[in-house]
Design an enzyme around this catalytic site. Structure first.
Site: not given
Ligand code: MG
Length: 451
Positions: A240, A95, A238
């Site tokens: 991902d 992430s 962000d």
């Molecule tokens: Mg994320």
């Protein structure tokens, strides 16, 4: 038993905490627990192909068929998993963590992260190194698929008024932060007849532009572009692509508390439910009351929000970090769905972003963190409970609420040796006063113990 799963999947540094042997065992366990038909996806990190290949190989060895979607946003894989009726999927991503990290997110057949209970069952299988029951010793089949992002975007556009958005000819600056929405958000904008100006849209696992986390301090380039290009707004994702942070047309970054409350105002009808964490602004209390909707607060963590949304059949959920969950699409946070909803809301209200924000009541927030030795963490919470001078709530850390609508939250980080302190009030000086009061209490406690 040691834990592998943290707040949001398995995270670690490849070669250090995420050794190849462990990754292979995770693949075996996922196959044994989730089943025959497994999808796999990955983010653009340098180590993601290595982890993805190890997971694929171990899933195949265990007899699962593996559908490889390649690079894509996490919510795209989640949506694809549910829509294409997989038994589950694994996403290789850390992430928003720094580039040296990576991780594995395990998703169940509905497209939602597996429950805390299933996480524990997978952990037990990993640690037991159970001999795997193989499908007549046959390995599974590896199938490459290339339609996951299209299936995902079709899902998103089915929930918005495409013609209404097209008519507005929105101009939006997209800051993908070198992450996965670079592969989906610009395409979504095209389908919605909007002009997308893309910055940091080259996928790069080192996240050289502004890092992988869309925190306001890192979004100065976005704000500058939005102002300079007279765009309608800007959005930053962000690494991902499951979180979206917005910037209004004046270049002001709007926190996830505010954009989340705004979108909740847009999507909620009377008697609908909305879920958020105890760390978000009281702005949502105002929204819920206005819309005659029910507000439910949970612990901090996207899995907790998702679980609560499913259990209560809530329509929407959000977090202060820019995560927004829209259940009619999928009850997980989704950056591109969030962007599409914002476009639809602005098209319907026929107002500028900053004008809409100005309609909402103002709350002042003060946030900070202190490093704290692991062994003192629990003692600090007891200390806070002892000295609290308002109503206390221990859903996650200690939240102290006051009759004047102000509150302060002292919360332990689940992943780092730090303590976070949040304060909020409709009066700026009061937020500052509460923040200072409690950060001093925590600080004094740590210093005294360390003497
Ligand atoms: Mg994320």
């Amino acid at each position: 038993m040691p834990r592998l799963f943290g707040t949001n999947g398995i995270r670690g540094i490849p070669g250090k905490d995420l050794q190849p042997e462990l990754i292979v065992k995770i693949g075996h366990a996922v196959s044994a627990r989730l089943g025959k038909k497994i999808a796999i996806g990955r983010d653009g990190r340098i180590s993601s192909p290595m982890i993805s290949e190890l997971l694929s190989a171990s899933l195949l060895e265990s007899g699962s068929d593996v559908y490889d979607t390649g690079m894509l946003p996490t919510p795209a894989l989640q949506f694809y998993t549910g829509r294409k009726k997989f038994d589950g999927s694994v996403m290789v991503t850390a992430s928003h963590n720094p580039p040296e990290f990576n991780g594995i997110k395990v998703v169940g057949s509905t497209g939602v992260e597996v429950s805390r209970q299933v996480e524990k069952e997978i952990e037990a299988l990993v640690f037991a190194e159970a001999k795997l029951e193989k499908n007549n010793l046959a390995t599974g089949e590896l199938i490459s698929v290339s339609d996951a992002i299209d299936v995902y975007l079709n899902g998103i556009t089915s929930h918005v008024d495409i013609e209404k958005i097209k008519a507005k000819k929105f101009k939006v600056v997209i800051d993908a932060g070198n992450g996965m929405q670079a592969l989906a958000a610009p395409k979504l904008m095209e389908e919605l007849g909007c002009t997308a100006i893309c910055i940091n849209c080259e996928v790069d696992g080192n996240f050289p532009a502004r890092g992988s986390e869309p925190i306001p301090e890192k979004l100065t380039e976005l704000a500058k572009e939005v102002r300079g290009l007279h765009a309608d707004f800007g959005v930053a994702f962000d690494g991902d692509g499951d979180r979206a942070v917005f910037c209004d047309e004046k270049g002001t970054i709007q926190t996830g508390d505010k954009s989340g409350a705004l979108l909740a105002y847009y999507v909620l009808s009377a008697k609908d439910k909305v879920v958020t964490t105890i760390a978000t602004s009281n702005l949502i209390d105002w929204v819920a009351e206005k819309k005659n909707a029910k507000l439910i607060r949970t612990k901090v963590g996207s899995v907790d929000v998702t679980d609560m949304m499913i259990n209560t059949k809530a329509k929407a959920g959000f977090e202060e970090n820019g995560g927004f969950f829209f259940a009619p699409h999928q009850p997980v946070r989704d950056g591109a769905m969030t962007l599409a909803l914002m476009l639809n809301a602005l098209a319907e209200w026929k107002m500028k972003f900053s004008e809409v924000m100005a309609e909402l009541p103002v709350f002042y927030q003060r946030k900070g963190k202190l490093s704290c030795p692991e062994e003192l963490k629990d003692q600090i919470l007891s200390r806070i409970l002892n000295v609290a001078d308002g109503n206390t709530d221990t859903t996650d850390g200690v939240k102290i609420s006051y009759p004047d609508d102000s509150w302060v939250l002292v919360r332990l980080s689940g992943t780092e040796p730090i303590i976070r302190i949040f304060a909020e009030s409709s009066l700026e000086a009061r937020a500052e006063e509460l923040y200072k009061k409690y950060i001093t209490i925590v600080n004094d406690f740590i210093n005294k113990k360390e003497e």
